[in-house]
Each structure stands twice: as structure tokens, then as C-alpha cells.
Design an enzyme around this catalytic site. Sequence first.
Site, short mmCIF file in Angstrom:
data_model
loop_
_atom_site.label_atom_id
_atom_site.label_comp_id
_atom_site.label_asym_id
_atom_site.label_seq_id
_atom_site.Cartn_x
_atom_site.Cartn_y
_atom_site.Cartn_z
N LYS A 45 4.59 -22.86 -124.65
CA LYS A 45 4.77 -22.70 -123.21
C LYS A 45 5.10 -21.25 -122.88
O LYS A 45 5.45 -20.46 -123.76
CB LYS A 45 5.90 -23.62 -122.72
CG LYS A 45 7.27 -23.29 -123.29
CD LYS A 45 8.33 -24.22 -122.73
CE LYS A 45 9.71 -23.85 -123.28
NZ LYS A 45 10.78 -24.66 -122.69
N TYR A 260 19.48 7.54 -112.11
CA TYR A 260 19.87 7.05 -110.79
C TYR A 260 21.36 6.74 -110.74
O TYR A 260 21.93 6.20 -111.69
CB TYR A 260 19.08 5.80 -110.42
CG TYR A 260 17.64 6.06 -110.09
CD1 TYR A 260 17.28 6.89 -109.03
CD2 TYR A 260 16.62 5.46 -110.82
CE1 TYR A 260 15.96 7.14 -108.71
CE2 TYR A 260 15.28 5.69 -110.51
CZ TYR A 260 14.95 6.53 -109.46
OH TYR A 260 13.64 6.76 -109.15
#
Length: 373
Positions: A45, A260
Site C-alpha cells: 500500500k 529562515y
Amino acid sequence: MSFFKRLNEHVLTQPVLEIDLNRLLENYELLCRIISPAIPSAVVKDDAYGIGAGVVSKILYERAGCRHFWVAHALEAEKIVSDLPEATIYVLQGMGEDNIELFKKYHFIPVISSPEMFDFWKRNALKDIKPVIHVETGLNRLGFRENELKKLSRKDLQMFSLVMSHLACADEKDHFMNTYQLEHFRAIKEKYFKDIPATVSASDGAFLGKEFSFDMVRLGAAMYGINTAPYRENQMRNIITLKAPVLQIANLNKGEFVGYSATYRANTKRKIAILSIGYGDGLPRSLSNVGKVFFKSSERWLEARVLGRVSMDNLICDVTNVDDLNVGDFGYLIMDDYTLDDIARDAETISYEVLSRIGKNMRYLKKYLLNAR
């Protein structure tokens, strides 16, 4: 050597994800021995946790003889079915209006997890298909509760080909929930599904002992190298190498900030490297100021700390102590000595999430390693 000259020598600008399918097969074969005589089945999956469901399922089918596969959704099964002509594919999220045509066309096996889903199945039952019934034993996620099982008729109970449940704490060998769920599952099986094959364990349950294997085990994360039994040394081999090229090297003066929000400030003069990888590539942003990058130097690994915030496309690391580093060289974020489990620990998440996020990302140069047999 200038950056542009190195580009002409085929220096890369994208991160690289290498997947060793030879080791994946070794992991699968070892798991088969551990759970024997139970039937092994492969969980593919979420695009095989990002590894590539088409590649993984075909290799397991052709080279390891796997004939049972699990996906979450029918559309995932549709993508692999053409390479698995004699396989049984189970769909964990079941059958509904959105995928019934795929079940009709390919005869996938739905997992029925609720009375409502069962009512839909009975109204739209497909010839020659006997679904799986999922019973709830303590995880309190999907599955029939016992008060719901009591309402099923004998005819209803005979409609199923397999009964399954899912363990909540199988990664902790001595957790009381393992015994609790095992006893609960045994009681439900004896009462309602005495003559039907059963599966209760995924990868982590495979290491709890033969009593947890029943007739089939669903092998997923361990097959991909993740340590699903962290109370013991990992028996699985790492199959993932993640590396990213250095795009720039610069000097950082004392007192200067990085990244940042200026979350890192140099207290001494440092040398930094900017790598072509970031959270846009699936790298956890939580590695900001705590993550690690490794560089190979004279047959040994040198560790470089991530500085500042991980940004969308780049991260910055401290390479002050890395000698002879050049633009275009690779920094390694996952490899044999620093695995998925290690990076997940530092990112304060789980290996499953890291692998899923990076594996499905389209910005990598993805390379599969597979020896001829």
C-alpha cells in the site's frame, strides 16, 4: 574548480534515492523463515511505502514466489495487477461506490470492516469472491466489534474467506496489549470463524512468536528495512540510500545567522555547505538545527550538523571539519550507518512516515539496484 565546470562533468542538482531490491528480497526471505509455516503476504500500500509498488510487487512475485498482496485502495491494486496474474490482492479500505467497477473487472478481495460496508457488499456481492472480515480486538480503529458480530447470521459468517485483526502494540514485546488482543482474537475466531483462516500480525507481530502468526502474516515495514521490533537488534538490512549534492560552499563569520527566521547564529567562524534537498523533497522540517548529514572522507564518515531551518529546496550544514569537500559532492542523509530509524528518531517521527514522504516524491533521481539471477 568552478561550479559551472563541474556541471559540465555531470554534477547533479537533484537529490538521489537508491533502493536496493536485492536486500529487500533478503529481508522478505528472512521474514518468511521466521513466520513459517504461515503464508507470507506483502503489504504494498501507499506505493509500497514509497518504494514503488509496481517494482516491489513484480520482484516479489517473480523472484520470491509471493502470491498474496495487500493495498489500501482498489486504485492501487489496479496499478499492479497486470504483473501479478496468479496473485490474490486484498484491498484494506474495502469496496464502495467509488471502486466497485475495479472489483468487478479484476476480482480483488475487499476487506469488510463495518456493518455498513457489509450491507453494501451483500447488495453488490460479486460472483466467486469471498471477502475478508476485519474484527476489532483493541486498536479501536477499523473492524467489527463483537456486539456487531452477534447480529450476523450463520449464512453471513460463511461468506468470508479470511478473518483479520491488527495489533496495537506489537513493537513492544512485553506490552500487555499483545496478550490481550491475542486472547480476544482467539475467542472471536473460535466463536464465529472457527473454520476460516486468520491473520492478525503485520511485520512487528512476526517477531512476537509463532502463536501470533496464525495462517498468514502481512509483511510490510520490516521488508523495507525498518526495525519493527526495536526491543532487539534489527535483523533486517537497510535498503535505502538518500543523498543530495552540495550546490555551494561558503564561509560563515562569527555572529552571522543561518536560514529562515535566523534560528542559528555562529559563535565562531564556520564553513557551511548548502545541499539540494529540503522539506519539498519530503525531508522532515523538524530536522532543523538537529539533523545530520554525512560525508565520506578517506573511507570514513564525517558528520555535519544541520544549521538553521530546513527550507523547501535546501538545507544548510556545518562542514567546518570536512576536508576536501567540493561543490557537487554528495551529502548522505540515509545509508547503512544512519538508517531510516536513525533519521526518524532525530526528526521525532517514525520511519514509516519518513519513507512514505521521500519515496513518493517526484523530485528524486530514483535508482533501483538489482542483481541478475
